[in-house]
Scaffold this motif. Structure first.
Motif, PDB file in Angstrom:
ATOM      1  N   VAL A  26       0.838  -1.207   0.000  1.00 16.78           N
ATOM      2  CA  VAL A  26       0.000   0.000   0.000  1.00 16.78           C
ATOM      3  C   VAL A  26       0.868   1.251   0.000  1.00 16.78           C
ATOM      4  O   VAL A  26       0.580   2.225  -0.703  1.00 16.78           O
ATOM      5  CB  VAL A  26      -0.963  -0.008   1.209  1.00 16.78           C
ATOM      6  CG1 VAL A  26      -1.668   1.343   1.350  1.00 16.78           C
ATOM      7  CG2 VAL A  26      -1.997  -1.114   1.058  1.00 16.78           C
ATOM      8  N   ARG A  27       1.956   1.222   0.769  1.00 16.59           N
ATOM      9  CA  ARG A  27       2.854   2.384   0.788  1.00 16.59           C
ATOM     10  C   ARG A  27       3.514   2.585  -0.578  1.00 16.59           C
ATOM     11  O   ARG A  27       3.675   3.715  -1.042  1.00 16.59           O
ATOM     12  CB  ARG A  27       3.925   2.196   1.860  1.00 16.59           C
ATOM     13  CG  ARG A  27       3.401   2.262   3.288  1.00 16.59           C
ATOM     14  CD  ARG A  27       4.559   2.343   4.275  1.00 16.59           C
ATOM     15  NE  ARG A  27       4.086   2.288   5.648  1.00 16.59           N
ATOM     16  CZ  ARG A  27       4.287   1.270   6.472  1.00 16.59           C
ATOM     17  NH1 ARG A  27       4.958   0.210   6.051  1.00 16.59           N
ATOM     18  NH2 ARG A  27       3.836   1.300   7.704  1.00 16.59           N
ATOM     19  N   LEU A  28       3.910   1.492  -1.205  1.00 13.25           N
ATOM     20  CA  LEU A  28       4.600   1.586  -2.493  1.00 13.25           C
ATOM     21  C   LEU A  28       3.673   2.085  -3.593  1.00 13.25           C
ATOM     22  O   LEU A  28       4.019   2.994  -4.355  1.00 13.25           O
ATOM     23  CB  LEU A  28       5.174   0.218  -2.877  1.00 13.25           C
ATOM     24  CG  LEU A  28       5.891   0.128  -4.230  1.00 13.25           C
ATOM     25  CD1 LEU A  28       7.157   0.975  -4.215  1.00 13.25           C
ATOM     26  CD2 LEU A  28       6.222  -1.327  -4.564  1.00 13.25           C
ATOM     27  N   SER A 344      18.930   4.567   3.054  1.00 15.42           N
ATOM     28  CA  SER A 344      18.758   3.716   4.233  1.00 15.42           C
ATOM     29  C   SER A 344      17.917   4.416   5.299  1.00 15.42           C
ATOM     30  O   SER A 344      17.034   3.809   5.918  1.00 15.42           O
ATOM     31  CB  SER A 344      20.130   3.345   4.806  1.00 15.42           C
ATOM     32  OG  SER A 344      19.991   2.604   5.994  1.00 15.42           O
ATOM     33  N   ILE A 345      18.178   5.708   5.511  1.00 15.79           N
ATOM     34  CA  ILE A 345      17.410   6.481   6.498  1.00 15.79           C
ATOM     35  C   ILE A 345      15.938   6.539   6.099  1.00 15.79           C
ATOM     36  O   ILE A 345      15.038   6.319   6.917  1.00 15.79           O
ATOM     37  CB  ILE A 345      17.988   7.905   6.628  1.00 15.79           C
ATOM     38  CG1 ILE A 345      19.406   7.860   7.208  1.00 15.79           C
ATOM     39  CG2 ILE A 345      17.084   8.781   7.503  1.00 15.79           C
ATOM     40  CD1 ILE A 345      20.154   9.177   7.081  1.00 15.79           C
ATOM     41  N   LEU A 346      15.686   6.827   4.832  1.00 18.85           N
ATOM     42  CA  LEU A 346      14.308   6.934   4.348  1.00 18.85           C
ATOM     43  C   LEU A 346      13.578   5.595   4.425  1.00 18.85           C
ATOM     44  O   LEU A 346      12.386   5.543   4.743  1.00 18.85           O
ATOM     45  CB  LEU A 346      14.299   7.465   2.916  1.00 18.85           C
ATOM     46  CG  LEU A 346      14.618   8.958   2.769  1.00 18.85           C
ATOM     47  CD1 LEU A 346      14.917   9.301   1.315  1.00 18.85           C
ATOM     48  CD2 LEU A 346      13.459   9.810   3.285  1.00 18.85           C
ATOM     49  N   CYS A 357       6.734   6.552   0.468  1.00 22.40           N
ATOM     50  CA  CYS A 357       7.471   6.632  -0.789  1.00 22.40           C
ATOM     51  C   CYS A 357       6.490   6.469  -1.938  1.00 22.40           C
ATOM     52  O   CYS A 357       5.860   5.424  -2.095  1.00 22.40           O
ATOM     53  CB  CYS A 357       8.550   5.556  -0.851  1.00 22.40           C
ATOM     54  SG  CYS A 357       9.514   5.598  -2.382  1.00 22.40           S
ATOM     55  N   LYS A 358       6.368   7.507  -2.745  1.00 24.80           N
ATOM     56  CA  LYS A 358       5.461   7.488  -3.882  1.00 24.80           C
ATOM     57  C   LYS A 358       6.244   7.147  -5.147  1.00 24.80           C
ATOM     58  O   LYS A 358       7.478   7.133  -5.142  1.00 24.80           O
ATOM     59  CB  LYS A 358       4.770   8.854  -4.004  1.00 24.80           C
ATOM     60  CG  LYS A 358       3.958   9.229  -2.755  1.00 24.80           C
ATOM     61  CD  LYS A 358       3.437  10.646  -2.817  1.00 24.80           C
ATOM     62  CE  LYS A 358       2.350  10.784  -3.858  1.00 24.80           C
ATOM     63  NZ  LYS A 358       1.773  12.153  -3.863  1.00 24.80           N
ATOM     64  N   TYR A 363       9.029  11.412  -1.738  1.00 24.60           N
ATOM     65  CA  TYR A 363       8.718  11.146  -0.338  1.00 24.60           C
ATOM     66  C   TYR A 363       7.868  12.259   0.254  1.00 24.60           C
ATOM     67  O   TYR A 363       8.043  13.441  -0.063  1.00 24.60           O
ATOM     68  CB  TYR A 363      10.007  11.007   0.481  1.00 24.60           C
ATOM     69  CG  TYR A 363      10.748   9.723   0.189  1.00 24.60           C
ATOM     70  CD1 TYR A 363      10.509   8.579   0.941  1.00 24.60           C
ATOM     71  CD2 TYR A 363      11.667   9.650  -0.856  1.00 24.60           C
ATOM     72  CE1 TYR A 363      11.174   7.391   0.668  1.00 24.60           C
ATOM     73  CE2 TYR A 363      12.338   8.468  -1.142  1.00 24.60           C
ATOM     74  CZ  TYR A 363      12.083   7.343  -0.372  1.00 24.60           C
ATOM     75  OH  TYR A 363      12.738   6.175  -0.648  1.00 24.60           O
ATOM     76  N   ARG A 364       6.952  11.840   1.131  1.00 24.10           N
ATOM     77  CA  ARG A 364       6.174  12.815   1.894  1.00 24.10           C
ATOM     78  C   ARG A 364       5.931  12.268   3.292  1.00 24.10           C
ATOM     79  O   ARG A 364       5.911  11.046   3.506  1.00 24.10           O
ATOM     80  CB  ARG A 364       4.838  13.117   1.213  1.00 24.10           C
ATOM     81  CG  ARG A 364       3.806  12.014   1.296  1.00 24.10           C
ATOM     82  CD  ARG A 364       2.486  12.444   0.671  1.00 24.10           C
ATOM     83  NE  ARG A 364       1.453  11.426   0.855  1.00 24.10           N
ATOM     84  CZ  ARG A 364       0.617  11.389   1.890  1.00 24.10           C
ATOM     85  NH1 ARG A 364       0.689  12.316   2.825  1.00 24.10           N
ATOM     86  NH2 ARG A 364      -0.300  10.434   1.992  1.00 24.10           N
ATOM     87  N   LEU A 365       5.745  13.169   4.241  1.00 23.72           N
ATOM     88  CA  LEU A 365       5.450  12.752   5.609  1.00 23.72           C
ATOM     89  C   LEU A 365       4.016  12.269   5.700  1.00 23.72           C
ATOM     90  O   LEU A 365       3.110  12.890   5.149  1.00 23.72           O
ATOM     91  CB  LEU A 365       5.645  13.922   6.582  1.00 23.72           C
ATOM     92  CG  LEU A 365       7.078  14.392   6.841  1.00 23.72           C
ATOM     93  CD1 LEU A 365       7.058  15.600   7.765  1.00 23.72           C
ATOM     94  CD2 LEU A 365       7.918  13.283   7.457  1.00 23.72           C
TER      95      LEU A 365
END
Length: 368
Positions: A26-28, A344-346, A357-358, A363-365
């Motif tokens: 879902v995030r991807l 790696s942080i993201l 992550c779109k 990237y968005r919060l």
């Protein structure tokens, strides 16, 4: 009918998709609907192959299961909460392996200001009965919600006493809504809903109460709550498993001391001796330790305090100023990080549900 709920249920019921991967997909993709979109799947083919999910699809059998699940949800007024939406239980988002989809009957009271889980033995003694009644009557106030597991013993009494004292209560089940377990608590479950509480589960409707579901269920009891109170427990058992989960997610743990001669109190006494739980002997004492006595009641906001590393904090503060930003632009502004270190942080922040992550590595919060 094929809407977002249809595809969320597809992720839940698909035999090859775990809870972790459902959230990751879902995030991807940005939604469950797009996970099954053929053009979008081409776009993320590399990731799907890496995760061994490139062949996922909805066949006739799965479609039938989804449609059946939806019909039952409509018939029995079962609500579904998605992990990436604002009405999802906020506290769960900082707990271990929170469910991608969370079902409930009754009111959504999962973000009320003060939530306490009460756990303990199924073989409750007269002492335990007196303790449960005393503690709940002394803690009862409008903003409190009591969570437990609907099991025999301490759980059942905690739900009953909550209702008796005008406190809303939630039961988290280790099975689907096709039954109430134990069956003698059917009327209690109905009373909980009728009194403004809820019964909830992460499982599909026809999931049976197999033993391994209950320790897994316990992480939700711990995760929904600001604090947990153990009343009567042996040194080993479900309550001690839940207590360890509470400690792992850094929530407050309380227990009531008991006789040093009783096996039923060995677990509680040991928690105090080892300094793992705070011993309390009254409801007022617990309220005071939690700071729930004099503070005005406020709904939990859709964000909790984020524990970020220094590196994550720099990324967070940058994204806080914009709607979204590509990874290359982030790297151009945070030049202290190499591209691999930033990635790696993201990724870590994405797994923690802080950023999304779109497509195109934008990237968005999602937690501000």
């Amino acid at each position: 009918m094929t809407d977002e709920l249809y595809y969320r249920l597809a992720l839940l019921l698909h035999p090859k998709i775990t809870n972790f991967n459902a959230k990751r997909l879902v995030r991807l993709f940005g939604s469950a609907t797009l996970v099954f979109d053929s053009e979008k799947k081409k776009e993320f083919r590399k990731e799907l192959i890496k995760w061994n999910l490139n062949a996922i699809s909805i066949d006739k059998e799965l479609d039938y299961q989804i449609q059946t699940e939806r019909e039952l949800m409509d018939k029995e007024q079962i609500q579904a909460l998605f992990f990436d939406q604002s009405d999802y239980p906020t506290r769960l988002l900082t707990s271990a392996n929170y469910p991608a989809i969370f079902f409930h009957k009754g009111e959504n009271i999962f973000n009320k200001p003060h939530i306490l889980s009460i756990i303990g033995t199924r073989n409750i003694t007269n002492y335990g009965i007196d303790v449960v009644k005393k503690m709940i009557s002394e803690m009862a106030h409008e903003g409190l919600v009591i969570v437990s597991g609907l099991a025999s013993g301490v759980d059942t009494l905690a739900h009953e006493e909550a209702i008796r004292n005008g406190v809303k209560t939630v039961a988290v089940m280790g099975h689907g809504f096709s039954l109430i377990y134990p069956s003698q608590n059917y009327k209690l479950a109905k009373n909980m809903i009728d009194s403004g509480g809820a019964i909830a589960t992460e499982y599909a409707y026809h999931t049976t109460p197999i033993p391994q579901n209950f320790p897994t269920r316990n992480r939700i009891i711990a995760g929904l709550s600001d604090a947990s109170l153990v009343i009567e427990s042996k040194i080993k058992g479900g309550s001690m498993i839940t207590a360890s989960m509470v400690l792992n997610i850094k929530r407050d743990l309380f227990t009531v001391p008991g006789s040093i001669y009783s096996p039923n109190h060995e677990g509680c006494n040991n928690l105090i001796v080892e300094g793992l739980a705070q011993g309390v002997t009254s409801g007022g004492e617990l309220l005071a330790k939690m700071g729930w006595t004099d503070q005005p009641l406020k709904e939990v906001q859709t964000k909790l305090f984020l524990e970020l590393s220094e590196e994550e904090e720099e990324v967070y503060q940058l994204l806080l100023e914009v709607d979204q930003m590509g990874i290359d632009e982030i790297n151009s502004k945070l030049t202290q990080f190499t591209p691999s270190r930033l990635a790696s942080i993201l990724l870590h922040m994405e797994f923690d549900g802080i950023v999304e992550c779109k497509p195109g590595k934008i990237y968005r919060l999602i937690r501000r």
